[in-house]
Design an enzyme around this catalytic site. Structure first.
Site, mmCIF file in Angstrom:
data_model
loop_
_atom_site.group_PDB
_atom_site.id
_atom_site.type_symbol
_atom_site.label_atom_id
_atom_site.label_comp_id
_atom_site.label_asym_id
_atom_site.label_seq_id
_atom_site.Cartn_x
_atom_site.Cartn_y
_atom_site.Cartn_z
ATOM 1 N N ALA A 1 0.845 -1.203 0.000
ATOM 2 C CA ALA A 1 0.000 0.000 0.000
ATOM 3 C C ALA A 1 0.880 1.254 0.000
ATOM 4 O O ALA A 1 1.203 1.794 -1.073
ATOM 5 C CB ALA A 1 -0.933 -0.033 1.189
ATOM 6 N N ARG A 2 1.295 1.660 1.176
ATOM 7 C CA ARG A 2 2.215 2.788 1.289
ATOM 8 C C ARG A 2 3.107 2.548 2.509
ATOM 9 O O ARG A 2 2.642 2.051 3.538
ATOM 10 C CB ARG A 2 1.460 4.110 1.481
ATOM 11 C CG ARG A 2 0.904 4.711 0.212
ATOM 12 C CD ARG A 2 2.004 5.193 -0.734
ATOM 13 N NE ARG A 2 1.500 5.800 -1.944
ATOM 14 C CZ ARG A 2 1.298 5.161 -3.104
ATOM 15 N NH1 ARG A 2 1.546 3.874 -3.203
ATOM 16 N NH2 ARG A 2 0.852 5.812 -4.167
ATOM 17 N N GLY B 1 4.754 -2.517 -7.653
ATOM 18 C CA GLY B 1 3.411 -3.106 -7.747
ATOM 19 C C GLY B 1 2.757 -2.938 -9.104
ATOM 20 O O GLY B 1 2.155 -3.866 -9.640
ATOM 21 N N SER B 2 2.872 -1.767 -9.676
ATOM 22 C CA SER B 2 2.176 -1.526 -10.952
ATOM 23 C C SER B 2 3.130 -1.591 -12.145
ATOM 24 O O SER B 2 2.760 -1.206 -13.254
ATOM 25 C CB SER B 2 1.499 -0.152 -10.909
ATOM 26 O OG SER B 2 2.484 0.876 -10.795
ATOM 27 N N HIS C 1 9.072 -0.658 -4.907
ATOM 28 C CA HIS C 1 7.777 -0.085 -5.331
ATOM 29 C C HIS C 1 7.444 -0.457 -6.788
ATOM 30 O O HIS C 1 7.355 0.404 -7.660
ATOM 31 C CB HIS C 1 7.788 1.444 -5.165
ATOM 32 C CG HIS C 1 6.400 2.026 -5.068
ATOM 33 N ND1 HIS C 1 6.116 3.179 -4.371
ATOM 34 C CD2 HIS C 1 5.209 1.616 -5.580
ATOM 35 C CE1 HIS C 1 4.823 3.446 -4.467
ATOM 36 N NE2 HIS C 1 4.254 2.511 -5.200
ATOM 37 N N GLU D 1 10.443 6.939 0.655
ATOM 38 C CA GLU D 1 11.079 6.457 -0.583
ATOM 39 C C GLU D 1 11.746 7.612 -1.317
ATOM 40 O O GLU D 1 11.202 8.713 -1.312
ATOM 41 C CB GLU D 1 10.017 5.853 -1.519
ATOM 42 C CG GLU D 1 9.414 4.572 -1.004
ATOM 43 C CD GLU D 1 8.268 4.061 -1.887
ATOM 44 O OE1 GLU D 1 8.130 4.549 -3.032
ATOM 45 O OE2 GLU D 1 7.533 3.204 -1.430
HETATM 46 C C1 DGY Z 1 -0.053 3.845 -7.023
HETATM 47 O O1 DGY Z 1 -0.627 3.946 -8.114
HETATM 48 O O2 DGY Z 1 -0.443 4.444 -6.036
HETATM 49 C C2 DGY Z 1 1.096 2.948 -6.974
HETATM 50 O O3 DGY Z 1 1.703 2.899 -5.753
HETATM 51 C C3 DGY Z 1 2.078 3.260 -8.065
HETATM 52 O O4 DGY Z 1 2.357 2.023 -8.558
#
Ligand code: DGY
Length: 321
Positions: A239-240, A289-290, A287, A269
């Site tokens: 998430a964060r 994830g996407s 980081h 970060e």
């Molecule tokens: C987001 O979109 O918030 C992600 O952390 C970036 O990949």
């Protein structure tokens, strides 16, 4: 002919997205992709109608308050927007947009990668092989934890939490969740709803965080709440970083109170608490994830869909308030 709108793009985006920007807008690009300071963002936004920003950009209240008056919209290339002071933007009449929905699957995928990597000691195995230190198979080498039949506690059952649950069912994890609202049976699909994080966490062999970073969730996973988890639980965070109190989690990982953690996000970060780097039982990623081509294309297109709609006077799909 109507002059094209001018957009500041704070980071280098994918080819497909840059091509669309080049076709439809006058883009002010950051070709070397170095993170811009707040002052640089303000200066480069001169004469721009909109900004596409990204996680890590310092669009705090001060920077937003100094953006040129020409800026009427900010689209963040992300679903999370803790780097953007939305209230300050609103105060200036600047509309803000994010990109929900399009990064659900890739973020859920990486959550499972982290969960498995942490549970199965992937870092230690990789390191052993790469260092040429593998002496061969042994019955007791790098024993991790099985998933099947264990409980996965998901904090925040939005799109990503749901997609994680979907994947985790294939690993025969029992799904438990805590969310502001209970899901309908058609979406809950047999998952157990808990009314409080404490109730969720006390049975969670695996605990995955899927809540946004807000003042309310800042350092949510602190020493007190770590104690709610069962002994040897495994923690995952895509998430964060700010939702975890790093010092407390590092202490718990060091002592073995928490068996392992899989982390894709970090407070402050790109700095990472040095305590994590020294631990074998953390599986960490920068980081990512996407970070697939398909997802980053989709994020860029989603940001542009919002800006196109806004500048054309239509209703943009992803306004954030
Ligand atoms: C987001 O979109 O918030 C992600 O952390 C970036 O990949």
């Amino acid at each position: 002919m109507v002059p094209r709108k001018r957009l500041l793009i704070t980071r280098r985006l994918t080819e497909a997205v840059l091509a669309r920007i080049g076709r439809d807008y006058e883009g002010v690009l950051n070709t070397d992709d170095r993170p811009l300071t707040g002052d640089e963002i303000v200066a480069r936004a001169e004469g721009c109608d909109g900004v596409i920003c990204a996680p890590g950009d310092p669009l705090d209240g001060d920077v937003v308050s100094r953006l040129p008056d020409s800026v009427r919209a900010i689209a963040t290339f992300s679903v999370g927007y803790d780097h953007l002071d939305v209230a300050a933007a609103k105060q200036r009449g600047i509309r803000a947009f994010n990109t929900p929905g399009v990064l659900t699957d890739s973020t859920a995928d990486i959550t499972l990668l982290l969960l498995l990597g942490a549970a199965r000691r992937a870092f230690e195995g990789q390191r052993m092989l790469r260092a040429g230190q593998w002496a061969g198979w042994t019955p007791t080498q790098l024993l991790g934890r099985s998933l099947a039949g264990k409980r996965l506690g998901i904090l925040g059952m939005g799109r990503i939490g749901n997609a994680v649950a979907h994947r985790a069912r294939a690993f025969e994890l029992e799904i438990h969740y805590c969310n502001r609202h209970r899901l309908g049976a058609d979406r809950e699909l047999g998952a157990t709803f808990h009314t409080s994080p404490r109730e969720l966490m006390r049975g969670a062999d695996f605990f995955s965080l899927h809540c946004p970073a807000t003042p309310e969730t800042h350092h949510f996973l602190d020493a007190e709440r770590i104690d709610w988890l069962p002994d040897h639980a495994i923690v995952v965070n895509t998430a964060r970083g700010a939702v975890v109190d790093d010092a407390a989690l590092i202490d718990a990982l060091r002592s073995g109170r928490i068996a392992a953690a899989g982390l894709d996000v970090f407070e402050g970060e790109p700095d990472v608490h040095p305590g994590y780097r020294a631990l074998d039982n953390v599986y960490i990623l920068p980081h990512m994830g996407s970070a697939t081509i398909e997802t980053r294309d989709a994020m860029g297109h989603r940001a542009l869909d919002n800006l196109d709609a806004f500048f054309a006077g239509r209703n943009p799909p992803d306004s954030i308030e």
